[in-house]
Structure formats: C-alpha cells, structure tokens
Design an enzyme around this catalytic site. Structure first.
Site, PDB file in Angstrom:
ATOM      1  CD  GLN A 104      84.939  58.974  49.679  1.00 29.38           C
ATOM      2  OE1 GLN A 104      85.136  59.702  50.657  1.00 29.38           O
ATOM      3  NE2 GLN A 104      85.903  58.337  49.046  1.00 29.38           N
ATOM      4  CE1 TYR A 187      87.387  57.341  58.654  1.00 27.92           C
ATOM      5  CE2 TYR A 187      88.129  57.151  56.390  1.00 27.92           C
ATOM      6  CZ  TYR A 187      88.200  57.758  57.629  1.00 27.92           C
ATOM      7  OH  TYR A 187      89.091  58.787  57.842  1.00 27.92           O
ATOM      8  N   GLY A 333      95.103  63.083  44.208  1.00 24.95           N
ATOM      9  CA  GLY A 333      94.644  63.772  45.402  1.00 24.95           C
ATOM     10  C   GLY A 333      95.402  65.054  45.660  1.00 24.95           C
TER      11      GLY A 333
END
Length: 385
Positions: A104, A187, A333
């Site tokens: 990523q 982000y 996750g």
C-alpha cells in the site's frame, strides 16, 4: 470444509494473473514495528509470515513513499535500497506460505508534521493540495497534542506523481505482487478529491474532474510500472477520519466520477471502505463523516475492477455479500491483529474473540528491543486445528 455460513469466502478468486486461494483478505494495518529507521526487519518478516499461512491476499501497512513526518513512528518506507532489501525478505516469507502481497503506497499530505524527525530529515515542507489544515492531530513522539499544521500548497503536483512512480519501481524490485494506492482516510489522494481540503483554482482543483486528476494520474503511473491488473486502490467515500467529508450530493458526484474513471483504466480492484464509527471523529459537537451505503452507491459503477470492501465486516456478513454478488472479496483489519490465523479460524469455525492489547497496538514506546516490540504484534497465538 468451511462452515456453511462462511463457505463462499473460501472459493478461489482470480485477480488478474494471480490466483487467490480465498476471499478473506488482510487489510493494511499500521503497526509501527519497523524500528528504528523505517526499514522492514526480522520481526516484520515473522508477523507477515504468520498471517500469510491463511490470508488470500495481504495488503501491507501503509508504506511511505518518501520521508514524511508521520504521526506513526517507525512506519516502513520504500524510498531507498535498504528498505527494498527489507521488504524482499517479507515478500519471500509470504510467498513461501502461498499467499499474495500488495504494497500500500502512502503519502500523508497535510497529515505530516514539520517537527517530526523524518520530516526534518527530508528537508521539505508539509505538502498538500491547499493551505488548509485538518482539525485534530496526535503525534506519538511529540509532546502534548500539537495538532495538524497549515500545509504548503504543492506548486507542481507532478513532483508527487514522480515519487509514487519511483516507489512503484522499488516495490517491483522488492518482488511485490502488486500495489494498492492509498486513496482513503484523509491522506494525499483523498485530500485532492475532497473540496474541504482542496480549494485550488488551477487544473488540479475546482471541478470534479480536476480534483480527481491527481489520483487518476497516480494510478496511471503505477500501471506504467506494474501493469493494470496488478494495481488497486482503497477509497473511503464516507470520509470522517482526518477531518474529511463533503455534503452527500457532492460526495456521490465526486466518488461516482472517480470510481468510474479509475475502473476505465482496467485496474485489478477497488476497495470500498464502509462507514466506520471508530473512524468518525467529533468536531464542534457532531460527527464528521457523510454516512451512506458505500457498496450500494458505487459497486455498480465497476465494470472491470473487482469489487472489494472493508470496515466492520463479520465473517458471515462478508460471505453473504460474496454469495449475493455484492462484493467479490472482503478485507478484515482488527481480526488479523490478535488472530494470526484469522482466515483459518473462520474456515474451521474457531473463535475470533481474542482481545486486542491496545496499549501495544502501535508499538512499545521508547523501545528498540525486538523482544519488546513483539508484544501485541507477533506473540498472539494461533488456534489448534
């Protein structure tokens, strides 16, 4: 044989040239164990290898494409040869266990801090689309809660595109099976998309097409290196985290356009993050996110890319969504943090209720000892089968 309720998750899936053994994927998880210099180490190898024994697809924690003042100390990078060599050991271990791993690629944009050691070492300002700071901001190695700063608008965003392309070149050299662009959670790519963080009046801001341009051009740079069928992107249309979120109509217009255009590039997958309350901070007495059904709103726009999703799925819910054709795979996750064999536990009906030690979630503070850093990272036990 998997229990009937989750059996659809354990059908193989073809992702471009890659065959995934199941549809239980490991999401990017910030863990801050690349101590002390942003270089993947032996402990990282152990952690990923444990999880590769059952995961169909692993996406690494966010990998910094350049030195940045991250709020996460000891996050790994991929801007130098030492980091490439470190990642190669991780990748070899994952492949040994029969899994597939994507990097990523991550640039923080305005979420960096100028007083952080890596930002000082980089010798550049905190760059973002516009001079708008995000509210909030905790930095685990800076005293108090300094908050986010007002960033410097990047005059020529192609400089950042070059950084992404170089990171992809390094990722390919390391041996990654593909790359995922981090386009979520406030982000850099997300900052260009959202009108609350991008008020540019040039060709990189204003209209939906202009705001989408940075992310789409970044995907093209990654495709140039890896090929379209080894590139994915993670998006969080509901916003919230890192002070992101537009009104609903604008959100739907922006992300519908971006997803449609990204899909036309022929990329491997788009990971749609659902609304998650834990990622929705309160500002001025109210939640920040734009709540809507993310999968229902955008999945139908994807004609080429695989539809993956993320955030708060249970095994049974994910299996039902796969069976009904709503998604083709699901990222988990938190389940992978305290269960190194998470997919195997689902497959064999083992419990997935081991509590997470949140005191060690983001590393053991002020320690560079590998044994100390193993705590809450690589020391969670697998089940007996």
């Amino acid at each position: 044989m998997a229990p009937a309720a989750v059996a659809p998750l354990f059908q193989p899936l073809q992702l471009g040239p890659l065959t995934l053994r199941n549809r239980v994927f490991m999401s990017a998880l910030t863990r801050n164990r690349s101590v002390p210099t942003n270089v993947p180490n032996a402990l990282n190898v152990e952690y990923y290898q444990q999880r590769a024994k059952s995961a169909g697809l692993i996406v690494t924690e966010g990998v910094l494409i350049t030195q940045q003042g991250s709020e996460w100390p000891h996050a790994p990078g991929i801007w130098n040869k030492e980091q490439v060599a470190g990642w190669k050991k991780v990748i070899d271990a994952v492949h040994k266990e029969g899994s597939v791993i994507f990097a990523q690629l991550w640039h923080l944009g305005r979420i960096s801090h100028p007083d952080a050691p890596e930002q000082k070492a980089a010798g550049v300002p905190v760059y973002a689309p516009s001079a708008l700071s995000a509210r909030g901001g905790k930095f685990r190695f800076l005293p108090g809660e300094p908050g986010y700063v007002t960033p410097t608008p990047i005059e020529d965003p192609t400089i950042l595109l070059d950084l992404f392309e170089k990171a992809a070149v390094n990722a390919k050299e390391a041996g990654f099976d593909g790359v995922e662009l981090h386009g979520a959670n406030g982000y850099l790519v997300h900052q260009f998309l959202d009108t609350t963080s991008n008020i540019r009046t040039d060709s990189w801001g204003g209209s939906v097409a202009n705001r989408a341009k940075f992310g789409l051009l970044t995907l093209q740079r990654l495709i140039k290196v890896f090929g379209k069928d080894r590139v994915g992107i993670k998006l969080s249309p509901a916003g919230g985290y890192n002070d992101m979120g537009m009104p609903l109509e604008e959100t739907l217009e922006t992300f519908s356009y971006f997803i449609s255009e990204a899909d036309k590039l022929g990329i491997a997958y788009i990971d749609l993050m659902r609304y998650a309350e834990v990622l929705d901070p309160v500002f001025d007495g109210k939640k920040r996110a734009t709540k809507h059904d993310v999968v229902a709103s955008y999945a139908h726009l994807m004609k080429h890319a695989k539809v993956f999703s993320n955030a708060g799925w249970t095994g049974e819910e994910a299996a039902a969504a796969v069976k009904d054709g709503k998604v083709e795979g699901v990222f988990f996750g938190m389940g992978w943090i305290s269960h190194p064999d998470f997919a195997a536990r689902l497959e064999h009906g083992k419990p997935v209720d081991t509590p997470i030690d949140f005191t060690t979630l983001y590393g053991v503070k002020d320690s560079t000892s590998e044994e100390e850093q193993r705590k809450g990272y690589a020391d969670y036990p697998a089940a007996e089968y």
